[in-house]
Scaffold this motif. Structure first.
Motif, PDB file in Angstrom:
ATOM      1  N   LEU A  56       0.872  -1.063  -0.141  1.00 49.92           N
ATOM      2  CA  LEU A  56      -0.011   0.102  -0.275  1.00 49.92           C
ATOM      3  C   LEU A  56       0.828   1.663  -0.206  1.00 49.92           C
ATOM      4  O   LEU A  56       0.533   2.033  -0.743  1.00 49.92           O
ATOM      5  CB  LEU A  56      -0.861  -0.035   1.194  1.00 49.92           C
ATOM      6  N   ALA A  57       2.088   1.080   0.869  1.00 50.86           N
ATOM      7  CA  ALA A  57       2.643   2.196   0.253  1.00 50.86           C
ATOM      8  C   ALA A  57       3.378   2.707  -0.724  1.00 50.86           C
ATOM      9  O   ALA A  57       3.754   3.729  -0.859  1.00 50.86           O
ATOM     10  CB  ALA A  57       4.050   2.171   1.605  1.00 50.86           C
ATOM     11  N   ILE A  58       3.702   1.692  -1.202  1.00 52.98           N
ATOM     12  CA  ILE A  58       4.515   1.496  -2.469  1.00 52.98           C
ATOM     13  C   ILE A  58       3.603   2.129  -3.806  1.00 52.98           C
ATOM     14  O   ILE A  58       3.697   2.841  -4.440  1.00 52.98           O
ATOM     15  CB  ILE A  58       5.321   0.164  -3.125  1.00 52.98           C
ATOM     16  N   ASN A  59       1.926   1.751  -3.522  1.00 54.53           N
ATOM     17  CA  ASN A  59       1.174   2.009  -4.250  1.00 54.53           C
ATOM     18  C   ASN A  59       0.995   3.594  -4.053  1.00 54.53           C
ATOM     19  O   ASN A  59       0.829   4.434  -5.246  1.00 54.53           O
ATOM     20  CB  ASN A  59      -0.035   1.008  -3.957  1.00 54.53           C
ATOM     21  N   LYS A  60       0.975   3.787  -3.168  1.00 51.23           N
ATOM     22  CA  LYS A  60       0.495   5.831  -2.441  1.00 51.23           C
ATOM     23  C   LYS A  60       1.678   6.474  -2.457  1.00 51.23           C
ATOM     24  O   LYS A  60       1.579   7.649  -3.359  1.00 51.23           O
ATOM     25  CB  LYS A  60       0.188   5.601  -1.105  1.00 51.23           C
ATOM     26  N   CYS A  61       2.515   5.890  -3.463  1.00 50.94           N
ATOM     27  CA  CYS A  61       3.867   7.210  -3.630  1.00 50.94           C
ATOM     28  C   CYS A  61       3.422   7.474  -4.964  1.00 50.94           C
ATOM     29  O   CYS A  61       3.132   6.865  -5.582  1.00 50.94           O
ATOM     30  CB  CYS A  61       5.062   5.717  -3.530  1.00 50.94           C
ATOM     31  N   LEU A  89       5.773   7.975  -7.185  1.00 59.48           N
ATOM     32  CA  LEU A  89       6.600   7.066  -8.563  1.00 59.48           C
ATOM     33  C   LEU A  89       6.086   6.391  -9.480  1.00 59.48           C
ATOM     34  O   LEU A  89       4.956   6.450  -9.582  1.00 59.48           O
ATOM     35  CB  LEU A  89       7.901   6.107  -7.867  1.00 59.48           C
ATOM     36  N   GLN A  90       6.624   6.646 -10.455  1.00 60.66           N
ATOM     37  CA  GLN A  90       6.170   5.953 -11.871  1.00 60.66           C
ATOM     38  C   GLN A  90       6.467   4.406 -11.724  1.00 60.66           C
ATOM     39  O   GLN A  90       6.846   3.470 -11.155  1.00 60.66           O
ATOM     40  CB  GLN A  90       7.000   6.280 -13.041  1.00 60.66           C
ATOM     41  N   GLY A  91       5.560   3.768 -12.778  1.00 59.34           N
ATOM     42  CA  GLY A  91       5.747   2.412 -12.847  1.00 59.34           C
ATOM     43  C   GLY A  91       7.068   1.626 -12.262  1.00 59.34           C
ATOM     44  O   GLY A  91       7.254   0.382 -11.390  1.00 59.34           O
ATOM     45  N   GLU A  92       8.494   2.072 -12.990  1.00 60.73           N
ATOM     46  CA  GLU A  92       9.147   0.630 -13.020  1.00 60.73           C
ATOM     47  C   GLU A  92       9.772   1.244 -11.474  1.00 60.73           C
ATOM     48  O   GLU A  92      10.464  -0.061 -10.892  1.00 60.73           O
ATOM     49  CB  GLU A  92      10.537   1.342 -14.276  1.00 60.73           C
ATOM     50  N   PHE A  93       9.268   2.591 -11.442  1.00 57.73           N
ATOM     51  CA  PHE A  93      10.661   2.439 -10.107  1.00 57.73           C
ATOM     52  C   PHE A  93       9.506   2.208  -9.028  1.00 57.73           C
ATOM     53  O   PHE A  93      10.019   1.864  -7.654  1.00 57.73           O
ATOM     54  CB  PHE A  93      10.543   3.510  -9.737  1.00 57.73           C
ATOM     55  N   LYS A  94       8.562   1.992  -8.880  1.00 59.05           N
ATOM     56  CA  LYS A  94       7.516   1.050  -7.958  1.00 59.05           C
ATOM     57  C   LYS A  94       7.869   0.023  -7.957  1.00 59.05           C
ATOM     58  O   LYS A  94       8.145  -0.738  -6.523  1.00 59.05           O
ATOM     59  CB  LYS A  94       5.867   1.194  -7.825  1.00 59.05           C
ATOM     60  N   VAL A  95       8.502  -0.808  -9.558  1.00 59.66           N
ATOM     61  CA  VAL A  95       9.239  -2.294  -9.184  1.00 59.66           C
ATOM     62  C   VAL A  95       9.926  -2.298  -8.613  1.00 59.66           C
ATOM     63  O   VAL A  95      10.425  -3.330  -8.176  1.00 59.66           O
ATOM     64  CB  VAL A  95       8.974  -2.958 -10.792  1.00 59.66           C
ATOM     65  N   TRP A  96      11.304  -1.269  -8.871  1.00 55.99           N
ATOM     66  CA  TRP A  96      12.666  -1.526  -8.117  1.00 55.99           C
ATOM     67  C   TRP A  96      11.895  -1.160  -6.352  1.00 55.99           C
ATOM     68  O   TRP A  96      13.315  -1.981  -5.495  1.00 55.99           O
ATOM     69  CB  TRP A  96      13.011   0.403  -8.917  1.00 55.99           C
ATOM     70  N   CYS A  97      11.434  -0.360  -6.094  1.00 54.66           N
ATOM     71  CA  CYS A  97      11.180   0.125  -4.565  1.00 54.66           C
ATOM     72  C   CYS A  97      10.728  -1.243  -4.079  1.00 54.66           C
ATOM     73  O   CYS A  97      11.152  -2.238  -2.648  1.00 54.66           O
ATOM     74  CB  CYS A  97      10.348   0.665  -4.346  1.00 54.66           C
ATOM     75  N   LEU A  98       9.528  -2.644  -4.797  1.00 59.65           N
ATOM     76  CA  LEU A  98       9.356  -3.985  -4.316  1.00 59.65           C
ATOM     77  C   LEU A  98      10.526  -4.413  -4.134  1.00 59.65           C
ATOM     78  O   LEU A  98      10.675  -5.308  -3.532  1.00 59.65           O
ATOM     79  CB  LEU A  98       8.247  -4.008  -5.371  1.00 59.65           C
ATOM     80  N   GLN A  99      11.040  -4.738  -5.851  1.00 58.27           N
ATOM     81  CA  GLN A  99      12.234  -5.836  -5.227  1.00 58.27           C
ATOM     82  C   GLN A  99      13.219  -5.408  -4.841  1.00 58.27           C
ATOM     83  O   GLN A  99      14.113  -6.046  -4.040  1.00 58.27           O
ATOM     84  CB  GLN A  99      12.788  -5.460  -7.238  1.00 58.27           C
ATOM     85  N   PHE A 100      13.701  -4.497  -4.901  1.00 53.54           N
ATOM     86  CA  PHE A 100      15.453  -3.704  -3.645  1.00 53.54           C
ATOM     87  C   PHE A 100      14.399  -3.567  -2.107  1.00 53.54           C
ATOM     88  O   PHE A 100      15.139  -2.859  -1.547  1.00 53.54           O
ATOM     89  CB  PHE A 100      16.390  -3.120  -4.236  1.00 53.54           C
ATOM     90  N   MET A 101      14.111  -3.534  -1.841  1.00 50.89           N
ATOM     91  CA  MET A 101      12.863  -2.664  -0.557  1.00 50.89           C
ATOM     92  C   MET A 101      12.503  -3.503  -0.017  1.00 50.89           C
ATOM     93  O   MET A 101      12.851  -3.862   1.215  1.00 50.89           O
ATOM     94  CB  MET A 101      12.429  -1.214  -0.911  1.00 50.89           C
ATOM     95  N   LEU A 102      11.057  -3.545  -0.572  1.00 52.33           N
ATOM     96  CA  LEU A 102      10.288  -4.662   0.793  1.00 52.33           C
ATOM     97  C   LEU A 102       9.865  -5.943   0.423  1.00 52.33           C
ATOM     98  O   LEU A 102      10.736  -6.421   1.561  1.00 52.33           O
ATOM     99  CB  LEU A 102       8.907  -4.889  -0.318  1.00 52.33           C
ATOM    100  N   ILE A 103      10.387  -6.826  -0.556  1.00 56.89           N
ATOM    101  CA  ILE A 103      11.126  -8.171  -0.918  1.00 56.89           C
ATOM    102  C   ILE A 103      12.041  -8.771  -0.077  1.00 56.89           C
ATOM    103  O   ILE A 103      12.007  -9.086   0.869  1.00 56.89           O
ATOM    104  CB  ILE A 103      11.350  -8.911  -2.561  1.00 56.89           C
ATOM    105  N   PRO A 104      13.578  -7.627   0.194  1.00 55.52           N
ATOM    106  CA  PRO A 104      14.663  -8.229   1.266  1.00 55.52           C
ATOM    107  C   PRO A 104      14.236  -7.862   2.493  1.00 55.52           C
ATOM    108  O   PRO A 104      14.210  -8.891   3.254  1.00 55.52           O
ATOM    109  CB  PRO A 104      15.538  -7.514   0.772  1.00 55.52           C
TER     110      PRO A 104
END
Length: 106
Positions: free
Chosen positions: A81-86, A88-103
């Motif tokens: 939800l936090a990533i979705n509300k920011c 940022l554009q789609g590719e940056f949201k994926v970056w946040c998911l891949q390198f911030m949330l998943i680890p």
């Protein structure tokens, strides 16, 4: 064994900090709360009194992972939800998911 450990620590000129330790006594598969361990004239707190958090995981007297699964799902949904509300554009949201949330979830 704790008395021997205490004398060995005294020989090494070191001190044992009972505040940083926890004890757990299990007898016939049941947690026994009446047993108290002491080192250097200080009582070691039990897991019932003070749960332990190690490597991002909380250990308490229940010794079950049911709550841990619920906490992980809640943390993942809050992160998404936090990533979705920011803004940022789609590719940056994926970056946040891949390198911030998943680890953090691992």
């Amino acid at each position: 064994m704790l008395i021997r450990f205490d004398t060995l620590m005294a020989w090494c000129r070191m001190k044992f900090k009972s505040k940083k330790s926890r004890s757990l006594s299990i007898k016939k598969g049941e947690i026994e709360e009446t047993v108290a361990f002491t080192v250097a004239d200080q009582q070691i707190p039990t897991i019932n009194q003070e749960p332990v958090k190690s490597l991002g995981r909380c250990y308490d007297s229940s010794m079950k992972d049911i709550r841990r699964g619920v906490e992980t799902v809640l943390f993942a949904s809050e992160g998404l939800l936090a990533i979705n509300k920011c803004g940022l554009q789609g590719e940056f949201k994926v970056w946040c998911l891949q390198f911030m949330l998943i680890p953090k979830l691992l």
